[in-house]
Design a protein around this motif. Sequence first.
Motif, PDB file in Angstrom:
ATOM      1  N   LEU A   6      -1.079  -3.104   2.370  1.00 59.58           N
ATOM      2  CA  LEU A   6      -0.319  -3.431   3.576  1.00 59.58           C
ATOM      3  C   LEU A   6      -1.050  -2.965   4.831  1.00 59.58           C
ATOM      4  CD1 LEU A   6       3.387  -2.574   2.633  1.00 59.58           C
ATOM      5  CD2 LEU A   6       2.440  -4.837   3.082  1.00 59.58           C
ATOM      6  N   LEU A   7      -1.562  -1.741   4.771  1.00 59.01           N
ATOM      7  CA  LEU A   7      -2.260  -1.172   5.924  1.00 59.01           C
ATOM      8  C   LEU A   7      -3.584  -1.881   6.174  1.00 59.01           C
ATOM      9  CD1 LEU A   7      -1.627   2.619   5.150  1.00 59.01           C
ATOM     10  CD2 LEU A   7      -0.378   1.158   6.749  1.00 59.01           C
ATOM     11  N   ALA A   8      -4.332  -2.118   5.088  1.00 56.06           N
ATOM     12  CA  ALA A   8      -5.666  -2.696   5.225  1.00 56.06           C
ATOM     13  C   ALA A   8      -5.612  -4.151   5.698  1.00 56.06           C
ATOM     14  CB  ALA A   8      -6.413  -2.605   3.895  1.00 56.06           C
ATOM     15  N   CYS A   9      -4.597  -4.899   5.257  1.00 59.94           N
ATOM     16  CA  CYS A   9      -4.483  -6.309   5.648  1.00 59.94           C
ATOM     17  C   CYS A   9      -4.307  -6.444   7.161  1.00 59.94           C
ATOM     18  CB  CYS A   9      -3.326  -6.959   4.904  1.00 59.94           C
ATOM     19  SG  CYS A   9      -3.163  -8.734   5.211  1.00 59.94           S
ATOM     20  N   SER A  10      -3.383  -5.671   7.711  1.00 58.83           N
ATOM     21  CA  SER A  10      -3.144  -5.716   9.157  1.00 58.83           C
ATOM     22  C   SER A  10      -4.370  -5.246   9.931  1.00 58.83           C
ATOM     23  CB  SER A  10      -1.942  -4.828   9.507  1.00 58.83           C
ATOM     24  OG  SER A  10      -0.784  -5.262   8.826  1.00 58.83           O
ATOM     25  N   TRP A  11      -5.036  -4.234   9.413  1.00 54.97           N
ATOM     26  CA  TRP A  11      -6.225  -3.691  10.063  1.00 54.97           C
ATOM     27  C   TRP A  11      -7.345  -4.720  10.085  1.00 54.97           C
ATOM     28  CZ3 TRP A  11     -10.033   0.420   7.804  1.00 54.97           C
ATOM     29  CH2 TRP A  11     -10.869   0.877   8.819  1.00 54.97           C
ATOM     30  N   MET A  12      -7.522  -5.440   8.970  1.00 56.27           N
ATOM     31  CA  MET A  12      -8.622  -6.387   8.854  1.00 56.27           C
ATOM     32  C   MET A  12      -8.481  -7.543   9.837  1.00 56.27           C
ATOM     33  SD  MET A  12     -11.463  -6.951   7.487  1.00 56.27           S
ATOM     34  CE  MET A  12     -12.594  -8.336   7.543  1.00 56.27           C
ATOM     35  N   ILE A  58      -6.016   6.766  -7.793  1.00 59.07           N
ATOM     36  CA  ILE A  58      -7.244   6.673  -6.992  1.00 59.07           C
ATOM     37  C   ILE A  58      -7.766   5.240  -6.963  1.00 59.07           C
ATOM     38  CG2 ILE A  58      -9.654   7.401  -6.820  1.00 59.07           C
ATOM     39  CD1 ILE A  58      -8.790  10.076  -8.051  1.00 59.07           C
ATOM     40  N   LEU A  59      -7.814   4.607  -8.136  1.00 59.41           N
ATOM     41  CA  LEU A  59      -8.324   3.240  -8.212  1.00 59.41           C
ATOM     42  C   LEU A  59      -7.388   2.254  -7.509  1.00 59.41           C
ATOM     43  CD1 LEU A  59      -9.669   3.109 -11.891  1.00 59.41           C
ATOM     44  CD2 LEU A  59     -10.987   3.329  -9.778  1.00 59.41           C
ATOM     45  N   GLY A  60      -6.077   2.515  -7.571  1.00 58.31           N
ATOM     46  CA  GLY A  60      -5.122   1.657  -6.881  1.00 58.31           C
ATOM     47  C   GLY A  60      -5.295   1.722  -5.374  1.00 58.31           C
ATOM     48  N   LEU A  61      -5.450   2.948  -4.849  1.00 55.90           N
ATOM     49  CA  LEU A  61      -5.695   3.113  -3.413  1.00 55.90           C
ATOM     50  C   LEU A  61      -7.009   2.449  -3.012  1.00 55.90           C
ATOM     51  CD1 LEU A  61      -4.627   6.852  -2.957  1.00 55.90           C
ATOM     52  CD2 LEU A  61      -3.434   4.844  -2.074  1.00 55.90           C
ATOM     53  N   LEU A  62      -8.011   2.603  -3.864  1.00 53.35           N
ATOM     54  CA  LEU A  62      -9.321   2.013  -3.601  1.00 53.35           C
ATOM     55  C   LEU A  62      -9.222   0.493  -3.555  1.00 53.35           C
ATOM     56  CD1 LEU A  62     -12.267   2.992  -3.216  1.00 53.35           C
ATOM     57  CD2 LEU A  62     -12.605   2.625  -5.669  1.00 53.35           C
ATOM     58  N   GLN A  63      -8.478  -0.077  -4.497  1.00 52.17           N
ATOM     59  CA  GLN A  63      -8.294  -1.528  -4.541  1.00 52.17           C
ATOM     60  C   GLN A  63      -7.571  -2.033  -3.296  1.00 52.17           C
ATOM     61  OE1 GLN A  63      -8.957  -4.283  -6.074  1.00 52.17           O
ATOM     62  NE2 GLN A  63      -7.384  -5.546  -5.105  1.00 52.17           N
ATOM     63  N   GLY A  64      -6.466  -1.376  -2.941  1.00 51.56           N
ATOM     64  CA  GLY A  64      -5.686  -1.828  -1.801  1.00 51.56           C
ATOM     65  C   GLY A  64      -6.461  -1.784  -0.496  1.00 51.56           C
ATOM     66  N   LEU A  65      -7.234  -0.735  -0.310  1.00 54.91           N
ATOM     67  CA  LEU A  65      -7.996  -0.580   0.931  1.00 54.91           C
ATOM     68  C   LEU A  65      -9.160  -1.550   1.003  1.00 54.91           C
ATOM     69  CD1 LEU A  65      -8.060   3.319   1.235  1.00 54.91           C
ATOM     70  CD2 LEU A  65      -6.776   1.721   2.665  1.00 54.91           C
ATOM     71  N   THR A  66      -9.813  -1.796  -0.137  1.00 50.16           N
ATOM     72  CA  THR A  66     -11.035  -2.611  -0.129  1.00 50.16           C
ATOM     73  C   THR A  66     -10.804  -4.086  -0.389  1.00 50.16           C
ATOM     74  OG1 THR A  66     -11.448  -2.099  -2.480  1.00 50.16           O
ATOM     75  CG2 THR A  66     -12.467  -0.655  -0.833  1.00 50.16           C
ATOM     76  N   GLU A  67      -9.586  -4.470  -0.810  1.00 49.00           N
ATOM     77  CA  GLU A  67      -9.315  -5.891  -1.056  1.00 49.00           C
ATOM     78  C   GLU A  67      -9.428  -6.693   0.231  1.00 49.00           C
ATOM     79  OE1 GLU A  67      -8.346  -9.573  -2.537  1.00 49.00           O
ATOM     80  OE2 GLU A  67      -8.874  -7.768  -3.636  1.00 49.00           O
ATOM     81  N   PHE A  68      -8.941  -6.162   1.327  1.00 58.25           N
ATOM     82  CA  PHE A  68      -8.929  -6.900   2.581  1.00 58.25           C
ATOM     83  C   PHE A  68     -10.138  -6.563   3.456  1.00 58.25           C
ATOM     84  CE2 PHE A  68      -4.523  -6.491   1.158  1.00 58.25           C
ATOM     85  CZ  PHE A  68      -4.187  -7.822   1.057  1.00 58.25           C
ATOM     86  N   LEU A  69     -10.657  -5.368   3.317  1.00 58.69           N
ATOM     87  CA  LEU A  69     -11.875  -5.038   4.046  1.00 58.69           C
ATOM     88  C   LEU A  69     -13.054  -5.720   3.341  1.00 58.69           C
ATOM     89  CD1 LEU A  69     -11.291  -1.227   4.727  1.00 58.69           C
ATOM     90  CD2 LEU A  69     -10.675  -3.188   6.144  1.00 58.69           C
TER      91      LEU A  69
END
Length: 262
Positions: free
Chosen positions: A229-235, A8-19
């Motif tokens: 990967l997903l969040a970076c492209s989205w941002m 959960i924390l890993g997904l949270l980190q990946g999504l919020t690092e770039f957003l």
Amino acid sequence: MNWIEALILGLLQGLTEFLPVSSSGHLEIGKALMGINTENNLIFTIVVHGATVLSTIVVFRKEILELIKSIFSFEWNESNQYIVKIIISMIPIAIVGIFFKDSVEELFNSNRILLLVGFMLLITATLLGFTYYSKQKDKEISYRDAFLIGLAQAFAILPGISRSGSTIATGLFLGNKKSEVAKFSFLMVLVPILGENILGFFDGSFSAQQSVQILPLAIGFCAAFVSGLLACSWMIKIVKQGKLIYFAIYCLIIGLIAIFAA
């Protein structure tokens, strides 16, 4: 910390690092909600940040390869000038890392961490909100701009201050191109975080902290990498479209919730 919490924390980190919503702030909120003791868990934070750095390298692999090739051209071209700007942007965070590392770690281990995150998220919301009213220009990032963006990154060491949000907002305030600001913001963080991970291995910080085992670390790393990967492209698309105001509202709401929860 068990593997489900790490996922959960890993997904949270990946999504919020770039957003632009502060990954460190969301990690601390996530730990608080799941009842995870923040003391001695800095190792997990460093590892999942390393995972998002790897996702950045994958997304910008072509640009990074071009910069590496340019180094060996021994010419004062645009690519080498860009590298110098990135180096300049790293000066403030290097000073913080060398002289204030212990003070920063104490902040993350504080019992009032949730309250601090809440107030810092309000600052992030304010920064993002101001970008909505700033005049957009197409100026190239100068050496001075690189240093000022670097100052914003150093300020973002505080949990709750979004690194991407503060650096991108600063770049936009300075009148830089939207697309260039986003790329510069993501590339400038590669060396500092990779350096933090490498130093962690050599100075014994990783082995000294036993609260996070290998399996949760591995799961958290993988989760942060894939979601990053997903969040970076989205941002990148979000910055070009100028939709940061929605994240300002989000940070405002989450910040207030964190303050009341604390």
